[in-house]
Design an enzyme around this catalytic site. Structure first.
Site, PDB file in Angstrom:
ATOM      1  N   ASP A  20       0.824  -1.208   0.000  1.00 20.31           N
ATOM      2  CA  ASP A  20       0.000   0.000   0.000  1.00 20.31           C
ATOM      3  C   ASP A  20       0.861   1.262   0.000  1.00 20.31           C
ATOM      4  O   ASP A  20       1.977   1.266   0.520  1.00 20.31           O
ATOM      5  CB  ASP A  20      -0.915  -0.020   1.241  1.00 20.31           C
ATOM      6  CG  ASP A  20      -2.091   0.942   1.102  1.00 20.31           C
ATOM      7  OD1 ASP A  20      -2.359   1.405  -0.023  1.00 20.31           O
ATOM      8  OD2 ASP A  20      -2.734   1.231   2.132  1.00 20.31           O
ATOM      9  N   ASN A  68     -10.928  -2.609  -5.363  1.00 21.38           N
ATOM     10  CA  ASN A  68     -10.163  -1.694  -6.210  1.00 21.38           C
ATOM     11  C   ASN A  68     -10.826  -1.435  -7.570  1.00 21.38           C
ATOM     12  O   ASN A  68     -10.480  -0.481  -8.265  1.00 21.38           O
ATOM     13  CB  ASN A  68      -8.720  -2.191  -6.420  1.00 21.38           C
ATOM     14  CG  ASN A  68      -7.847  -2.089  -5.176  1.00 21.38           C
ATOM     15  OD1 ASN A  68      -6.948  -2.901  -4.958  1.00 21.38           O
ATOM     16  ND2 ASN A  68      -8.096  -1.077  -4.346  1.00 21.38           N
TER      17      ASN A  68
HETATM   18  C1  IPE Z   1      -5.406  -2.779  -0.230  1.00 19.50           C
HETATM   19  O1  IPE Z   1      -5.063  -1.446  -0.402  1.00 19.50           O
HETATM   20  C2  IPE Z   1      -5.418  -3.475  -1.546  1.00 19.50           C
HETATM   21  C3  IPE Z   1      -4.122  -3.651  -2.199  1.00 19.50           C
HETATM   22  C4  IPE Z   1      -2.963  -3.321  -1.715  1.00 19.50           C
HETATM   23  C5  IPE Z   1      -4.181  -4.286  -3.480  1.00 19.50           C
HETATM   24  P1  IPE Z   1      -6.158  -0.299  -0.569  1.00 19.50           P
HETATM   25  O2  IPE Z   1      -5.416   0.967  -0.701  1.00 19.50           O
HETATM   26  O3  IPE Z   1      -7.084  -0.654  -1.656  1.00 19.50           O
HETATM   27  O4  IPE Z   1      -6.933  -0.405   0.815  1.00 19.50           O
HETATM   28  P2  IPE Z   1      -7.745   0.706   1.609  1.00 19.50           P
HETATM   29  O5  IPE Z   1      -8.618   1.393   0.604  1.00 19.50           O
HETATM   30  O6  IPE Z   1      -6.750   1.628   2.226  1.00 19.50           O
HETATM   31  O7  IPE Z   1      -8.487  -0.075   2.628  1.00 19.50           O
HETATM   32  C1  IPE Z   2      -1.517   0.254  -3.402  1.00 18.16           C
HETATM   33  O1  IPE Z   2      -1.325   1.624  -3.443  1.00 18.16           O
HETATM   34  C2  IPE Z   2      -1.729  -0.340  -4.766  1.00 18.16           C
HETATM   35  C3  IPE Z   2      -3.086  -0.819  -5.016  1.00 18.16           C
HETATM   36  C4  IPE Z   2      -4.096  -0.799  -4.204  1.00 18.16           C
HETATM   37  C5  IPE Z   2      -3.316  -1.405  -6.332  1.00 18.16           C
HETATM   38  P1  IPE Z   2      -2.540   2.636  -3.407  1.00 18.16           P
HETATM   39  O2  IPE Z   2      -2.915   2.970  -4.806  1.00 18.16           O
HETATM   40  O3  IPE Z   2      -3.634   2.133  -2.562  1.00 18.16           O
HETATM   41  O4  IPE Z   2      -1.842   3.881  -2.721  1.00 18.16           O
HETATM   42  P2  IPE Z   2      -2.491   4.916  -1.722  1.00 18.16           P
HETATM   43  O5  IPE Z   2      -3.091   4.131  -0.597  1.00 18.16           O
HETATM   44  O6  IPE Z   2      -3.514   5.671  -2.493  1.00 18.16           O
HETATM   45  O7  IPE Z   2      -1.347   5.769  -1.266  1.00 18.16           O
HETATM   46 MG    MG Z   3      -4.108   2.380  -0.592  1.00 19.19          MG
END
Ligand code: IPE
Ligand code: IPE
Ligand code: MG
Length: 240
Positions: A20, A68
């Site tokens: 993340d 997602n």
């Molecule tokens: C969790 O991250 C999913 C992945 C890393 C693929 P998100 O960024 O989607 O999770 P939330 O929205 O912070 O819960």
């Molecule tokens: C994790 O990074 C990757 C995926 C969920 C695919 P994020 O895209 O969630 O990054 P933040 O949480 O917005 O920083």
């Molecule tokens: Mg995220």
């Protein structure tokens, strides 16, 4: 000697990672979210090398959740494209490290061209037994449990299983990858203290390691720190 025994007893076979913070990493640099995901894909290569050094047998990476899909269309398309690119670049490393690629999740949700590349890498590395890289794609812990329950209902209807035989051990056989041991350690980057629907069944008794480091900055050193922290834990499993 005692220390050696401890390591064997609490050794790590499986590390699961919620990657993340790509978006925040990009924002800090005035870049697009996709640039953040690109940097995130590079971090995976570093972590695979580190996992190899620590002789970790299974690495599960949360790459795309069932939630997602609600991101803006261009981000979803960008992520699917990056996944293809990642596989094209990294299948070579998988061969070098004798690593079998697997995928868990509602894989049929993925675009056809992504699935094609994914299936090819999975087939091309299926002979390896030393290490496994498991990509969680269109993955949700609740979806996995529901998919399992549906299969159980079907097998019950067809007389393949009896109600009295439904227990935790049987249920495990209906998960996406029943043969893979539960992760001993779950790492989440970017400082969020939540599971976000990751491996709900499998993480019941895993140790959690949460770091403020954003995923694109996560490296071998960070991975080692997580492993070291695990070895300081006292896993009681409800006992004393
Ligand atoms: C969790 O991250 C999913 C992945 C890393 C693929 P998100 O960024 O989607 O999770 P939330 O929205 O912070 O819960
Ligand atoms: C994790 O990074 C990757 C995926 C969920 C695919 P994020 O895209 O969630 O990054 P933040 O949480 O917005 O920083
Ligand atoms: Mg995220």
């Amino acid at each position: 000697m005692a220390e050696n025994n401890l390591v064997i007893k609490n050794g790590i076979r499986h590390v699961a990672i919620i990657m993340d913070g790509n978006g925040r990493w990009a924002k800090q640099r005035g870049l697009s979210r996709i640039e953040g995901h690109k940097a995130g894909a590079k971090a995976i290569e570093k972590v695979l090398k580190a996992a190899d050094k620590h002789s970790i047998e299974y690495i599960t990476l949360y790459a795309f959740s069932t939630e997602n899909w609600k991101r803006p269309k261009n981000e979803v398309t960008g992520l699917m494209g990056l996944l293809k690119e990642f596989l094209e670049i990294n299948t070579k490393i998988l061969h070098e490290k004798e690593t079998r690629l697997r995928a868990i999740g509602r894989i049929s949700d993925l675009p056809f061209s992504t699935r094609q590349v994914l299936d090819k890498s999975i087939n091309d590395t299926s002979q390896y037994t030393k290490r496994q890289l498991i990509l969680a794609l269109s993955y949700g812990g609740r979806a996995e449990i529901i998919d399992g329950v549906k299969k159980i209902a079907e097998d019950y209807k067809n007389g393949k299983i009896k109600e009295k035989n439904i227990n935790e051990e049987l249920f495990r056989n209906y998960l996406y990858a029943p043969d893979i041991p539960d992760p001993e350690l779950m790492i989440r980057t970017s400082g969020e203290f939540r599971l976000s629907n990751f491996l709900l069944w499998q993480l019941s008794y895993s140790e959690f390691y949460i770091t403020e480091t954003l995923w694109p900055d996560f490296d071998e050193n960070e991975f080692t720190k997580a492993i070291e922290s695990y070895y300081l834990r006292n896993r009681r499993y409800g006992g004393v």
